[in-house]
Design a protein around this motif. Sequence first.
Motif, mmCIF file in Angstrom:
data_model
loop_
_atom_site.group_PDB
_atom_site.id
_atom_site.type_symbol
_atom_site.label_atom_id
_atom_site.label_comp_id
_atom_site.label_asym_id
_atom_site.label_seq_id
_atom_site.Cartn_x
_atom_site.Cartn_y
_atom_site.Cartn_z
ATOM 1 N N PHE A 306 0.795 -1.224 0.000
ATOM 2 C CA PHE A 306 0.000 0.000 0.000
ATOM 3 C C PHE A 306 0.834 1.284 0.000
ATOM 4 O O PHE A 306 0.441 2.266 -0.638
ATOM 5 N N PRO A 307 1.979 1.342 0.714
ATOM 6 C CA PRO A 307 2.755 2.588 0.677
ATOM 7 C C PRO A 307 3.210 2.981 -0.718
ATOM 8 O O PRO A 307 3.300 4.178 -1.037
ATOM 9 N N GLU A 308 3.515 1.992 -1.573
ATOM 10 C CA GLU A 308 3.931 2.325 -2.934
ATOM 11 C C GLU A 308 2.794 2.951 -3.725
ATOM 12 O O GLU A 308 2.989 3.891 -4.491
ATOM 13 N N VAL A 309 1.588 2.430 -3.542
ATOM 14 C CA VAL A 309 0.431 2.991 -4.235
ATOM 15 C C VAL A 309 0.064 4.343 -3.632
ATOM 16 O O VAL A 309 -0.322 5.275 -4.349
ATOM 17 N N ALA A 310 0.198 4.456 -2.316
ATOM 18 C CA ALA A 310 -0.107 5.719 -1.650
ATOM 19 C C ALA A 310 0.767 6.846 -2.190
ATOM 20 O O ALA A 310 0.307 7.986 -2.346
ATOM 21 N N ARG A 311 2.012 6.533 -2.482
ATOM 22 C CA ARG A 311 2.911 7.570 -2.997
ATOM 23 C C ARG A 311 2.425 8.101 -4.338
ATOM 24 O O ARG A 311 2.515 9.294 -4.624
ATOM 25 N N TYR A 312 1.888 7.199 -5.164
ATOM 26 C CA TYR A 312 1.325 7.634 -6.447
ATOM 27 C C TYR A 312 0.176 8.616 -6.216
ATOM 28 O O TYR A 312 0.121 9.701 -6.809
ATOM 29 N N TYR A 313 -0.753 8.258 -5.329
ATOM 30 C CA TYR A 313 -1.895 9.130 -5.080
ATOM 31 C C TYR A 313 -1.457 10.463 -4.470
ATOM 32 O O TYR A 313 -2.018 11.525 -4.777
ATOM 33 N N HIS A 314 -0.449 10.429 -3.613
ATOM 34 C CA HIS A 314 0.040 11.663 -3.024
ATOM 35 C C HIS A 314 0.622 12.571 -4.094
ATOM 36 O O HIS A 314 0.397 13.795 -4.078
ATOM 37 N N GLU A 315 1.357 11.991 -5.038
ATOM 38 C CA GLU A 315 1.996 12.807 -6.070
ATOM 39 C C GLU A 315 0.998 13.400 -7.058
ATOM 40 O O GLU A 315 1.238 14.462 -7.621
ATOM 41 N N ILE A 316 -0.122 12.720 -7.278
ATOM 42 C CA ILE A 316 -1.116 13.292 -8.204
ATOM 43 C C ILE A 316 -2.072 14.241 -7.484
ATOM 44 O O ILE A 316 -2.990 14.792 -8.100
ATOM 45 N N GLY A 317 -1.861 14.414 -6.168
ATOM 46 C CA GLY A 317 -2.651 15.382 -5.426
ATOM 47 C C GLY A 317 -3.858 14.821 -4.708
ATOM 48 O O GLY A 317 -4.635 15.574 -4.110
ATOM 49 N N ASN A 318 -4.048 13.500 -4.728
ATOM 50 C CA ASN A 318 -5.168 12.885 -4.021
ATOM 51 C C ASN A 318 -4.704 12.514 -2.611
ATOM 52 O O ASN A 318 -4.458 11.357 -2.287
ATOM 53 N N LYS A 319 -4.617 13.531 -1.777
ATOM 54 C CA LYS A 319 -4.077 13.358 -0.425
ATOM 55 C C LYS A 319 -4.934 12.407 0.401
ATOM 56 O O LYS A 319 -4.404 11.570 1.146
ATOM 57 N N ASP A 320 -6.245 12.515 0.283
ATOM 58 C CA ASP A 320 -7.132 11.683 1.106
ATOM 59 C C ASP A 320 -6.930 10.203 0.829
ATOM 60 O O ASP A 320 -6.909 9.376 1.752
ATOM 61 N N ARG A 321 -6.794 9.847 -0.467
ATOM 62 C CA ARG A 321 -6.593 8.441 -0.815
ATOM 63 C C ARG A 321 -5.229 7.960 -0.329
ATOM 64 O O ARG A 321 -5.094 6.821 0.148
ATOM 65 N N ALA A 322 -4.209 8.805 -0.433
ATOM 66 C CA ALA A 322 -2.878 8.437 0.052
ATOM 67 C C ALA A 322 -2.907 8.167 1.550
ATOM 68 O O ALA A 322 -2.351 7.172 2.036
ATOM 69 N N VAL A 323 -3.569 9.043 2.301
ATOM 70 C CA VAL A 323 -3.679 8.871 3.748
ATOM 71 C C VAL A 323 -4.442 7.588 4.069
ATOM 72 O O VAL A 323 -4.049 6.814 4.956
ATOM 73 N N GLU A 324 -5.530 7.337 3.338
ATOM 74 C CA GLU A 324 -6.335 6.134 3.573
ATOM 75 C C GLU A 324 -5.504 4.867 3.391
ATOM 76 O O GLU A 324 -5.598 3.927 4.197
ATOM 77 N N LEU A 325 -4.658 4.831 2.360
ATOM 78 C CA LEU A 325 -3.855 3.642 2.089
ATOM 79 C C LEU A 325 -2.776 3.430 3.153
ATOM 80 O O LEU A 325 -2.497 2.291 3.544
ATOM 81 N N ILE A 326 -2.161 4.510 3.624
ATOM 82 C CA ILE A 326 -1.165 4.368 4.693
ATOM 83 C C ILE A 326 -1.839 3.879 5.974
ATOM 84 O O ILE A 326 -1.303 3.025 6.702
ATOM 85 N N GLU A 327 -3.037 4.388 6.247
ATOM 86 C CA GLU A 327 -3.772 3.916 7.437
ATOM 87 C C GLU A 327 -4.136 2.441 7.313
ATOM 88 O O GLU A 327 -4.074 1.687 8.295
ATOM 89 N N LEU A 328 -4.485 2.001 6.089
ATOM 90 C CA LEU A 328 -4.771 0.580 5.878
ATOM 91 C C LEU A 328 -3.513 -0.261 6.062
ATOM 92 O O LEU A 328 -3.572 -1.379 6.588
ATOM 93 N N ALA A 329 -2.385 0.276 5.620
ATOM 94 C CA ALA A 329 -1.117 -0.445 5.797
ATOM 95 C C ALA A 329 -0.803 -0.611 7.277
ATOM 96 O O ALA A 329 -0.371 -1.679 7.724
ATOM 97 N N LEU A 330 -1.006 0.450 8.055
ATOM 98 C CA LEU A 330 -0.791 0.361 9.499
ATOM 99 C C LEU A 330 -1.733 -0.654 10.138
ATOM 100 O O LEU A 330 -1.320 -1.469 10.970
ATOM 101 N N LYS A 331 -2.986 -0.623 9.724
ATOM 102 C CA LYS A 331 -3.972 -1.554 10.284
ATOM 103 C C LYS A 331 -3.607 -2.996 9.974
ATOM 104 O O LYS A 331 -3.797 -3.896 10.804
ATOM 105 N N SER A 332 -3.053 -3.232 8.785
ATOM 106 C CA SER A 332 -2.713 -4.599 8.388
ATOM 107 C C SER A 332 -1.609 -5.190 9.250
ATOM 108 O O SER A 332 -1.450 -6.412 9.321
ATOM 109 N N LEU A 333 -0.809 -4.338 9.898
ATOM 110 C CA LEU A 333 0.257 -4.839 10.767
ATOM 111 C C LEU A 333 -0.291 -5.555 11.993
ATOM 112 O O LEU A 333 0.421 -6.305 12.656
ATOM 113 N N ASP A 334 -1.557 -5.307 12.308
ATOM 114 C CA ASP A 334 -2.166 -5.938 13.475
ATOM 115 C C ASP A 334 -2.896 -7.223 13.119
ATOM 116 O O ASP A 334 -3.698 -7.725 13.897
#
Length: 396
Positions: A306-334
């Motif tokens: 997810f962090p790799e995909v989040a970086r794409y969304y962050h670079e195209i300006g979709n901050k909300d989607r980037a944040v959502e994917l990083i939060e999902l990545a964190l959640k998956s650690l549990d």
Amino acid sequence: MESNKILSVESRAPALKVRDWVRGEPLASFQPGKLYILEFCGTTCDGCDRAMLNLIELQESYKDSGVEVVAVAAHERAASAEEVRSKLEAWLAKFPELNFPFGLDDTGAMDTLWMEPSSSIVIPRVFVIDRDGSLAFIGHPRDLHEVLPKILDGTWRTSARAKATESERIAGDEPKARKHALLQPIRGKLRAACEIGDWKTALAAVEEGIALDPDNYNLRATQVDLLLDKICDMETGLAVLWQFVREAIDRGGAHWLVTAMMQIFHPVVGCQSLPAAERFAMGKELSEHILALDFAQCNQPASLVFPEVARYYHEIGNKDRAVELIELALKSLDGPDPDMHGLKKDLKPYLLQTLANYKGEEVCYGDVCVVPRTNTSSGATPKAETKNLDERGALE
């Protein structure tokens, strides 16, 4: 030292031929009546940090059951033996709680006795030596959580599951070992060329390797790195990168897709950056296919993908989607996967820092809080940043 013996489960354990013991009490040989876990690991492999943390926990949990863990670095490279040891010492400093012996062998003996006869070419790799001196398991350390209790109670080696696991390992490892041997001279050419900065010779070696092993996504990534980061041939590099992206999509494998995505957003040093329109077009196609992966069956955890995909969304300006994917990545650690514990400790700081950077505010996860760093880019995951050109795929 030569060893032509095939090594598999039920084989007698080979000898320990370790040149130097860097941590703990030296171990000369395996003693009858004790169960040993021997891990091959190193400073540059993906997953070795997690494997070390897991072994530290296993040693603590099973110390009263006659289990002894020992690890060996047999694939370190440097200009001198002193530099090898210095690099290893710096890496081991990350594990102050280390509770088992750690050896260094740069003579090739341990490879000859253990790795090569078992068709083992990737690290981390563990060998479990049972109380009678026979091998009970060969494989990835993450599987020890399931296998070790059964070895200890004597039910593993005679089980159908053990036989099936070993058959699957051999079926997967032997073809890889043959390719590894075939590519060995090419890796030598690549390493030598990279050491002196002869990038055209390095590129020729990589292209020779791709012709021999077209399924090696790491060689494809190295080809892109050389063209874009070293030779600065934007026209050829862009065409090769598009070819890599399209093939990754056609193949559909997580490693291919994520490795291709990493090339798109890997910072170009000393050369012209990839045109934004090209990067975003590639990123759009790859992200759609990556997010469509079945992570329940995937060979890459969501926390790394997810962090790799989040970086794409962050670079195209979709901050909300980037944040959502990083939060999902964190959640998956549990998640329930026992290997998630080591992965959590390894990745959580990076994911938290990335989340803070993307949100532009302090974020907290449990009792850990971080503030955004405005002077850093949303770089690749830690594992992507630690690979040198001549090391990429060196043990695959």
